[in-house]
Design a protein around this motif. Structure first.
Motif, mmCIF file in Angstrom:
data_model
loop_
_atom_site.group_PDB
_atom_site.id
_atom_site.type_symbol
_atom_site.label_atom_id
_atom_site.label_comp_id
_atom_site.label_asym_id
_atom_site.label_seq_id
_atom_site.Cartn_x
_atom_site.Cartn_y
_atom_site.Cartn_z
ATOM 1 N N GLU A 252 0.836 -1.201 0.000
ATOM 2 C CA GLU A 252 0.000 0.000 0.000
ATOM 3 C C GLU A 252 0.879 1.262 0.000
ATOM 4 O O GLU A 252 0.599 2.227 -0.692
ATOM 5 N N TRP A 354 -4.244 2.311 7.478
ATOM 6 C CA TRP A 354 -3.985 1.553 6.259
ATOM 7 C C TRP A 354 -5.261 0.893 5.736
ATOM 8 O O TRP A 354 -5.904 0.135 6.468
ATOM 9 N N SER A 355 -5.583 1.144 4.484
ATOM 10 C CA SER A 355 -6.795 0.568 3.880
ATOM 11 C C SER A 355 -6.794 -0.946 3.953
ATOM 12 O O SER A 355 -7.830 -1.567 4.147
ATOM 13 N N CYS A 356 -5.609 -1.532 3.768
ATOM 14 C CA CYS A 356 -5.548 -2.997 3.728
ATOM 15 C C CYS A 356 -5.899 -3.616 5.075
ATOM 16 O O CYS A 356 -6.138 -4.813 5.159
ATOM 17 N N LYS A 358 -8.318 -2.129 7.116
ATOM 18 C CA LYS A 358 -9.603 -1.553 7.525
ATOM 19 C C LYS A 358 -10.548 -2.582 8.126
ATOM 20 O O LYS A 358 -11.282 -2.304 9.064
ATOM 21 N N ASP A 545 -9.565 -3.763 -10.030
ATOM 22 C CA ASP A 545 -9.327 -3.432 -8.618
ATOM 23 C C ASP A 545 -7.986 -4.033 -8.181
ATOM 24 O O ASP A 545 -7.927 -5.079 -7.539
ATOM 25 N N PRO A 547 -5.735 -3.040 -5.921
ATOM 26 C CA PRO A 547 -5.549 -3.258 -4.475
ATOM 27 C C PRO A 547 -6.282 -4.498 -3.976
ATOM 28 O O PRO A 547 -5.756 -5.228 -3.128
ATOM 29 N N PRO A 628 1.474 3.741 -5.069
ATOM 30 C CA PRO A 628 0.758 3.604 -3.789
ATOM 31 C C PRO A 628 -0.666 3.115 -4.050
ATOM 32 O O PRO A 628 -1.320 3.588 -4.978
ATOM 33 N N LEU A 629 -1.113 2.159 -3.275
ATOM 34 C CA LEU A 629 -2.426 1.561 -3.540
ATOM 35 C C LEU A 629 -3.532 2.310 -2.813
ATOM 36 O O LEU A 629 -3.405 2.673 -1.652
ATOM 37 N N GLU A 630 -4.617 2.539 -3.553
ATOM 38 C CA GLU A 630 -5.828 3.095 -2.952
ATOM 39 C C GLU A 630 -6.538 1.989 -2.189
ATOM 40 O O GLU A 630 -6.106 0.841 -2.178
ATOM 41 N N ALA A 631 -7.658 2.340 -1.594
ATOM 42 C CA ALA A 631 -8.441 1.318 -0.901
ATOM 43 C C ALA A 631 -9.019 0.334 -1.921
ATOM 44 O O ALA A 631 -9.438 0.735 -2.999
#
Ligand code: Q9C
Ligand code: ZN
Length: 661
Positions: A252, A354-356, A358, A545, A547, A628-631
């Protein structure tokens, strides 16, 4: 693009000159045994050897104060008594008239490494240095460390090369509090550290080393501490932290440069760490980081005090940096309860950053980490640590003569550095008969017969380790998979991991015997039969998608792969695989860590555009960064997570919490 090795005997020219039980393990032999092992195994010869240089005052002042530097500068002229006196203001560190010189060389070595990687002279590298660095602080020496080699290197990279994002992975068994202090407020430097903690009972006994120290202000979320509250952590525990925490966050973040505080006191036999991870685990830790930052990785030695496991671990690290496939890791039986408790606490402390993470549960078990052990538990630990641990040295394996082979249609162009499996060779009649009997039935398709027979030859050669990996463009992908799987799973000890990507038809697999594990990425929601060995991973919205796909790869496919421990990985691209080349290369790159690098990629005949990138990844080239990875899409997070929760009853490596099983 090679691998740099930085070493200078001069850094062995200082030692402890008085009696101090806390410091007696930090000996010059640490460096000589490590270097000699690299020479003896032939690894040193394969590296680009770079000269050391002294770090300048300006370099050192990137991290340390002028007062501290000036004080250290005086140490070469001190008497023994003065030196002892000087040390007494710090914790667990000794000085010697020559240590200032060595400390300048150690920091300078890290800078040489950064220079040669950033200027593209080498792809990656390792610096064997003394004194280590990660404990030293702006104003203080600590824990055998004088200057903070890796922190200086990170500041230098930021300043000289305008590197935007740096990842520091500290796999030493101590907390690098000096590194944490330096970058706590800095969102450009992401710091990962796991460390023996035992609820603050282990050195350096800091409250600041616990999982809830996540960084400050703008740097919040960029400091990731994994406290180990028990000794005896094993390969499984380390890999679980990589799959479920370090790698998702690292992907991420998307670093431009990876620095490793490469301490090997986290290996078995170390008197400080008292952990049980075997030296080959460092091949995997290294491998898993090598597809980040376009492969720009600089490893700098920190601790490591067992003179047997240290050199073995150093060799595993360097051999992997050189691109050789990692050995199959021994006894992966899933993480222990204490490791899961730690993992759970860190994941929940970081979920807001961090989205990963969540979806990570925030359960009250977080309190576990700060609670003391129950009485009685400690005695058991002490019992265990009295026995000298034994482990089998990983047998030295030479990489196969042919690193990657390609099986292409007659008019196909073989990618560079790949060995071409020509169709002109005479077919072995016994193979042909078998194929006719089992797969082709009575059809008389010469072309398919030739392809399948060459595929079986390829698999035989991979099994004998004459060929590392392979890629094949085939007309009938279903027949090819059936043929490959039947042939590869035949021997009693063999297991085949089959990974499907795309929405093409997947041939029926009977695999309740566990000889094959099938993981199928698909975008078509289907309530298909799912079992322990047949796992559909459904991702919405074609494969756009990214991510979501990476998340599923890191937190589902990879841990499954490690626990299953296949002897061969077959990656099948079925029609309509909508993955971009970069993502595909990340997938292949990560899977290459399994099955000793025996990866076979099967693709439809018309997928020419993927041949080059696939070959490159099979040969060990780092995959291009994804940015960089988005959600990820919420529906994909949800379905991956649902699947993980359902499967964790069968697969220990899918666990991320200690309380729920
Ligand atoms: N039982 C590094 O690994 N404590 N430093 C020693 C002896 C200090 C370790 C206590 C350990 C410092 C770089
Ligand atoms: Zn250490």
């Amino acid at each position: 693009m090679g691998t740099a090795l930085i070493y200078d005997e001069e850094m062995t020219n200082y030692k402890l000159l008085w009696v101090d039980p806390a410091c007696k393990i930090e000996v010059p032999e640490r460096l000589t045994v490590s270097y000699e092992a690299l020479v003896k195994s032939g690894l040193a010869d394969r590296c680009v050897s770079l000269p050391v240089r002294e770090a300048t005052d300006a370099d050192i002042l990137l991290v340390h104060s002028e007062e501290y530097l000036e004080a250290v500068k005086k140490t070469p002229y001190m008497t023994l008594e003065d030196l002892m006196d000087f040390c007494s203001q710090y914790g667990d560190v000794y000085f010697h008239p020559n240590i200032y010189h060595c400390a300048k060389l150690a920091a300078g070595s890290a800078l040489q490494l950064v220079d040669s990687v950033m200027m593209g002279k080498v792809r990656n590298g390792m610096a064997l240095v003394r004194p280590p660095g990660h404990h030293s602080m702006r104003n203080a020496a600590s824990g055998f460390c004088v200057f903070n080699n890796v922190a200086i290197a990170a500041q230098y990279a930021k300043q000289k090369y305008a590197v935007e994002r740096i990842l520091i992975v500290d796999w030493d068994i101590h907390h690098g509090q000096g590194v944490q202090d330096c970058f706590e407020d800095d969102p450009r430097v992401l710091y990962f550290s796991w460390h023996r903690y035992e609820h603050q009972k282990f050195w350096p006994n800091l409250r600041d080393s616990d999982f809830d120290r996540v960084g400050n202000e703008k740097g919040a979320g960029f400091n990731v501490n994994v406290p180990w509250n028990k000794v005896g952590m094993k390969n499984s525990d380390y890999l679980s932290v990589f799959c479920h925490l370090f790698l998702p966050v690292a992907y991420e973040f998307c670093p431009d440069l990876v620095l490793v505080c490469a301490g090997f006191d986290s290996a078995i036999g170390d008197p400080e760490g008292e952990m049980c991870a075997t030296p080959d685990i460092f091949a995997h830790l290294t491998h898993l980081l090598m597809n980040l930052a376009g492969g720009k990785l600089c490893a700098v030695l920190e601790g490591g005090y067992n003179l047997t496991s240290l050199p073995q671990s150093v060799c595993q690290t360097v051999q992997t940096l050189l691109g050789d496939p990692a050995p199959r890791p021994a006894n992966l039986d899933g993480p222990c309860l204490s490791a899961l408790e730690s993992l759970h606490c860190v994941r929940s402390a970081h979920k807001k950053y961090w989205s990963c993470l969540k979806h990570a549960a925030d359960l009250p078990t977080c309190e576990v980490s700060t609670k003391r052990n129950k009485v009685g538990e400690e005695e058991i630990n002490e019992e265990q640590s009295k026995q000298e641990p034994v482990w089998r040295e990983c047998p030295k394996t030479l990489p196969p003569d042919i690193s990657a082979a390609a099986l292409l249609p007659d008019d196909g162009i073989c990618p560079e550095r790949c060995y071409s499996l020509k169709s002109s060779e005479d077919l072995d009649p016994s193979i042909v008969n078998k194929l006719k009997e089992h797969i082709l039935k009575d059809t008389e398709d010469c072309e398919t017969l030739s392809t399948l027979s060459r595929l079986t030859v390829l698999i035989d050669k991979m099994e004998k380790n004459e060929i590392g990996s392979g890629l094949a463009l085939v007309k009938d992908i279903s027949k090819a998979v059936i043929c490959v799987v039947q042939h590869a799973a035949a021997a009693p000890m063999n297991r085949v991991l089959v990974v499907y990507v795309g929405d093409g038809v997947v041939p029926f697999h009977t695999n309740e015997d566990g000889k094959t594990l099938v993981v199928q990425f698909t975008t078509q929601k289907s309530e298909e039969i799912q079992s322990k060995y047949l796992i559909p991973v459904c991702l919405q919205k074609d494969y756009s998608d990214i991510p979501g796909f990476i998340q599923a790869t890191l937190s589902l496919l990879l841990p499954l792969g490690y626990e299953y421990d296949p002897s061969l990985v077959v990656v099948v691209q079925t029609s309509g695989c909508g993955l971009s080349h970069n993502v595909w290369q990340q997938l292949i790159g990560l899977l290459r860590g399994l099955a000793q690098g025996h990866t076979l990629v099967l693709m439809q005949e018309d997928q020419n555009a993927y041949v080059g990138p696939t070959a490159s990844s099979l040969l060990g080239d780092p995959a291009p960064p994804l940015g960089p990875l988005e959600a990820p899409l919420p529906e994909n997070v949800e379905s991956t997570e649902k699947l993980r929760l359902r499967l964790k009853a069968d697969w220990n490596f899918l666990l991320t919490t200690g309380n729920v099983k």
